[in-house]
Motif scaffolding. Structure first.
Motif, mmCIF file in Angstrom:
data_model
loop_
_atom_site.group_PDB
_atom_site.id
_atom_site.type_symbol
_atom_site.label_atom_id
_atom_site.label_comp_id
_atom_site.label_asym_id
_atom_site.label_seq_id
_atom_site.Cartn_x
_atom_site.Cartn_y
_atom_site.Cartn_z
ATOM 1 N N GLY A 376 0.794 -1.038 -0.064
ATOM 2 C CA GLY A 376 0.095 -0.137 -0.053
ATOM 3 C C GLY A 376 0.929 1.219 0.140
ATOM 4 N N ARG A 377 2.267 1.167 -0.276
ATOM 5 C CA ARG A 377 3.001 2.341 -0.079
ATOM 6 C C ARG A 377 3.459 3.023 -1.547
ATOM 7 N NH1 ARG A 377 7.348 -0.312 3.853
ATOM 8 N NH2 ARG A 377 8.523 1.493 3.152
ATOM 9 N N LYS A 378 2.226 3.303 -2.217
ATOM 10 C CA LYS A 378 2.477 3.496 -3.762
ATOM 11 C C LYS A 378 3.243 4.627 -4.304
ATOM 12 C CE LYS A 378 -2.363 1.681 -4.693
ATOM 13 N NZ LYS A 378 -3.700 2.036 -5.346
ATOM 14 N N ALA A 379 3.447 5.586 -3.416
ATOM 15 C CA ALA A 379 4.474 6.671 -3.916
ATOM 16 C C ALA A 379 5.633 6.196 -3.793
ATOM 17 C CB ALA A 379 4.160 7.764 -2.891
ATOM 18 N N GLU A 380 6.370 5.509 -2.755
ATOM 19 C CA GLU A 380 7.608 5.004 -2.707
ATOM 20 C C GLU A 380 7.494 3.770 -3.832
ATOM 21 O OE1 GLU A 380 8.920 3.801 1.279
ATOM 22 O OE2 GLU A 380 6.656 4.115 1.690
ATOM 23 N N ALA A 381 6.560 2.924 -4.045
ATOM 24 C CA ALA A 381 6.556 1.966 -5.380
ATOM 25 C C ALA A 381 6.863 2.580 -6.629
ATOM 26 C CB ALA A 381 5.452 1.208 -5.156
ATOM 27 N N ARG A 382 6.353 3.904 -6.867
ATOM 28 C CA ARG A 382 6.490 4.546 -8.185
ATOM 29 C C ARG A 382 7.648 4.782 -8.442
ATOM 30 N NH1 ARG A 382 6.849 9.237 -10.228
ATOM 31 N NH2 ARG A 382 5.968 9.608 -12.258
ATOM 32 N N GLU A 383 8.530 5.242 -7.360
ATOM 33 C CA GLU A 383 9.745 5.907 -7.465
ATOM 34 C C GLU A 383 10.692 4.510 -7.965
ATOM 35 O OE1 GLU A 383 11.372 7.648 -4.066
ATOM 36 O OE2 GLU A 383 9.740 9.220 -4.202
ATOM 37 N N HIS A 384 10.445 3.448 -7.374
ATOM 38 C CA HIS A 384 11.180 2.257 -7.742
ATOM 39 C C HIS A 384 10.740 1.667 -9.208
ATOM 40 C CE1 HIS A 384 11.958 2.365 -3.365
ATOM 41 N NE2 HIS A 384 12.990 1.693 -3.543
ATOM 42 N N PHE A 385 9.812 1.689 -9.570
ATOM 43 C CA PHE A 385 9.258 1.148 -10.873
ATOM 44 C C PHE A 385 10.044 2.197 -11.847
ATOM 45 C CE2 PHE A 385 5.204 -0.804 -8.869
ATOM 46 C CZ PHE A 385 5.891 -1.945 -9.203
ATOM 47 N N ALA A 399 8.237 -0.636 -20.949
ATOM 48 C CA ALA A 399 6.949 -0.393 -20.808
ATOM 49 C C ALA A 399 6.340 -0.714 -19.880
ATOM 50 C CB ALA A 399 6.448 -0.840 -22.116
ATOM 51 N N HIS A 400 6.403 -2.058 -19.390
ATOM 52 C CA HIS A 400 5.649 -2.608 -18.276
ATOM 53 C C HIS A 400 5.905 -2.020 -17.283
ATOM 54 C CE1 HIS A 400 4.080 -5.847 -15.960
ATOM 55 N NE2 HIS A 400 5.124 -5.849 -15.332
ATOM 56 N N LEU A 401 7.213 -1.554 -16.854
ATOM 57 C CA LEU A 401 7.431 -0.974 -15.466
ATOM 58 C C LEU A 401 6.931 0.260 -15.540
ATOM 59 C CD1 LEU A 401 11.333 -2.159 -15.268
ATOM 60 C CD2 LEU A 401 9.360 -2.920 -13.654
ATOM 61 N N LEU A 402 6.891 1.092 -16.694
ATOM 62 C CA LEU A 402 6.417 2.682 -16.531
ATOM 63 C C LEU A 402 4.759 2.502 -16.351
ATOM 64 C CD1 LEU A 402 8.399 4.389 -19.465
ATOM 65 C CD2 LEU A 402 8.541 4.552 -16.731
ATOM 66 N N ALA A 403 4.144 1.244 -16.925
ATOM 67 C CA ALA A 403 2.921 1.093 -16.826
ATOM 68 C C ALA A 403 2.720 1.077 -15.291
ATOM 69 C CB ALA A 403 2.165 0.116 -17.570
ATOM 70 N N ARG A 404 3.491 0.150 -14.755
ATOM 71 C CA ARG A 404 3.187 -0.051 -13.209
ATOM 72 C C ARG A 404 3.429 1.222 -12.402
ATOM 73 N NH1 ARG A 404 4.468 -5.234 -10.314
ATOM 74 N NH2 ARG A 404 2.428 -4.369 -9.141
ATOM 75 N N ALA A 405 4.383 2.148 -12.825
ATOM 76 C CA ALA A 405 4.693 3.233 -12.153
ATOM 77 C C ALA A 405 3.390 4.126 -12.207
ATOM 78 C CB ALA A 405 5.771 4.026 -12.904
ATOM 79 N N ALA A 406 2.622 3.977 -13.669
ATOM 80 C CA ALA A 406 1.460 4.997 -13.715
ATOM 81 C C ALA A 406 0.363 4.441 -12.827
ATOM 82 C CB ALA A 406 1.241 4.917 -15.159
ATOM 83 N N CYS A 408 0.531 3.583 -10.007
ATOM 84 C CA CYS A 408 0.609 3.820 -8.588
ATOM 85 C C CYS A 408 0.167 5.267 -8.225
ATOM 86 C CB CYS A 408 2.074 4.077 -8.252
ATOM 87 S SG CYS A 408 2.940 2.467 -8.316
ATOM 88 N N ARG A 409 -0.342 6.052 -9.273
ATOM 89 C CA ARG A 409 -1.192 7.402 -9.239
ATOM 90 C C ARG A 409 -2.514 7.044 -8.864
ATOM 91 N NH1 ARG A 409 2.097 11.440 -10.894
ATOM 92 N NH2 ARG A 409 3.644 10.841 -12.475
ATOM 93 N N THR A 410 -3.149 6.150 -9.330
ATOM 94 C CA THR A 410 -4.563 5.863 -8.933
ATOM 95 C C THR A 410 -5.014 5.380 -7.319
ATOM 96 O OG1 THR A 410 -4.408 3.641 -9.590
ATOM 97 C CG2 THR A 410 -4.721 5.138 -11.259
#
Length: 410
Positions: A376-385, A399-406, A408-410
């Motif tokens: 549930g730590r999405k902001a931190e997760a986004r940085e790592h993706f 592309a897959h990793l950037l989609a996962r980063a995106a 994390c904003r939802t």
């Protein structure tokens, strides 16, 4: 793999790896110049080999003539290249033009895995020769700098040349010292096919197929060796998921989203049978047998939710003892994260972040990002993706990793 077969056949004839690589490259260039006008021959591999062998004969004749000319100029004998030796080498190559050379690729791997080379040099050189990997790709596989790997490859070629080795598959007691390196290299080739380190595609199925073919050849020759059987089982079970890993648009399909009806049940069945043989033959399970057992946990689960993560944790704990490495440790963190919750996985994964061997290794921030996301730590997760996307050289994986980063904003 045609390039590897060419190099293997030529190296066996010439006893000169560098020249074999050059002649193989010449034959491929000749094909590019000839085939557009004449059409692709019925047997392209035979055409390439015949072309390369003719050029090998030409080079040897040229060498012999050059040596004789220099001797005449100096008015001295030619001790380095005696006349009869030059003729014998040419005769050997000409005779070999019609020979059944056996398995050139496997012979090349055994040659490059000679004990005169270090363990790292054996694997690196064979990945270059067999897998056709560029120096920077091999460097990434070994978690070292490109310059370091380039020097390692140069030294390996020189060592083999200086040793004057026989280019053939060893028999009897001479086989054992090379087998571990050969198995390691075959699995590295398979892994490069299963998860390409660079390029537009996530996988390179031809490399997986060649690695499995080499595994079958070894298993047929050594049916009572648990290490060989363990590797064969591992590659069969892993290969069963190749088709399901890729979506119709070429993007990655993670394990929990794969359509298990697309898994190749025949390969799984073959892998399970071979694993059972390997398991019976050894009291202490080796790394390949343990990894094959890990793969069966997924193969046997009817769906992702039914995966036996506790057994996977136990197998990874055993594997970390049998084959301690940063990559195994990272995969063990994933297993603990699935069995005991994401925070348990993070506790292990974060200790790996400071290891120099994993600096620049894209899977590390990708795994940490996944564990943070599940916690549930999405902001931190986004940085790592995002970090992981910046490190990978594979376009589909990025592309897959950037989609996962995106996400994390939802």
């Amino acid at each position: 793999m045609e390039r590897a077969r060419l190099i293997g056949g030529l190296a066996r004839m010439l006893r000169d790896l560098t020249r074999a690589e050059d002649l193989a490259q010449d034959a491929l260039v000749a094909a590019l110049a000839t085939w557009p006008e004449t059409g692709i021959p019925a047997n392209p591999g035979a055409w390439l080999m015949a072309t390369a062998r003719r050029r090998a004969v030409d080079h040897l004749r040229h060498d012999r003539m050059r040596g004789r000319t220099l001797a005449e100029l100096a008015q001295t004998p030619v001790p380095e290249v005696p006349e009869h030796d030059g003729l014998r080498r040419i005769a050997r190559v000409e005779a070999a033009m019609d020979d059944d050379l056996g398995d050139e690729v496997l012979g090349l791997i055994f040659t490059a895995c000679h004990p005169v080379l270090t363990r790292e040099a054996r694997a690196a050189l064979t990945l270059r020769l067999i897998g056709g990997l560029a120096t920077d790709e091999i460097a990434r596989a070994f978690l070292v700098k490109e310059a370091t790997m380039a020097q390692r490859l140069v030294r390996a070629r020189k060592t083999l040349a200086d040793a004057g080795l026989a280019w053939e598959i060893p028999r009897g007691p001479a086989l054992a010292p090379r087998l571990a390196s050969v198995l390691e290299v075959i699995y590295l080739i398979f892994n490069e096919g299963y998860a390409a380190t660079a390029g537009p595609d996530l996988t390179r199925p031809a490399l997986c197929a060649e690695a499995r073919r080499l595994g079958r050849v070894l298993a047929a020759a050594m049916p009572a060796d648990p290490k060989v059987l363990g590797l064969k089982a591992l590659m069969d079970i892993q290969a069963s998921r190749l088709a399901a890993r890729i979506a119709p648009d070429g993007s990655a399909v993670p394990l929990d989203a794969q359509d298990r009806r697309r898994w190749d049940r025949l390969l799984i069945s073959q892998g399970l049978d071979t694993l059972a043989q390997a398991w019976r033959l050894a009291e202490t399970r080796g790394p390949y047998t343990l990894q094959a057992a890990l793969a069966t946990c997924h193969a046997r689960a009817p769906d992702f939710a039914a995966t036996d993560w506790m057994r996977i944790v136990g197998l990874y704990d055993d594997l970390a003892m049998a084959m301690p490495s940063p990559v195994v440790a990272l995969n063990r963190a994933v297993a603990h994260g699935m069995a005991h919750g994401p925070e348990a996985g993070l506790a292990i994964a974060m200790t790996l972040a400071t290891l120099p061997a994993l600096a620049g290794y894209a899977p590390l921030p990708a795994v940490i990002g996944d564990l943070l996301f599940r916690a549930g730590r999405k902001a931190e997760a986004r940085e790592h993706f995002v970090d992981a996307a910046g490190l990978t050289r594979n376009a589909r994986e990025r592309a897959h990793l950037l989609a996962r980063a995106a996400a994390c904003r939802t």
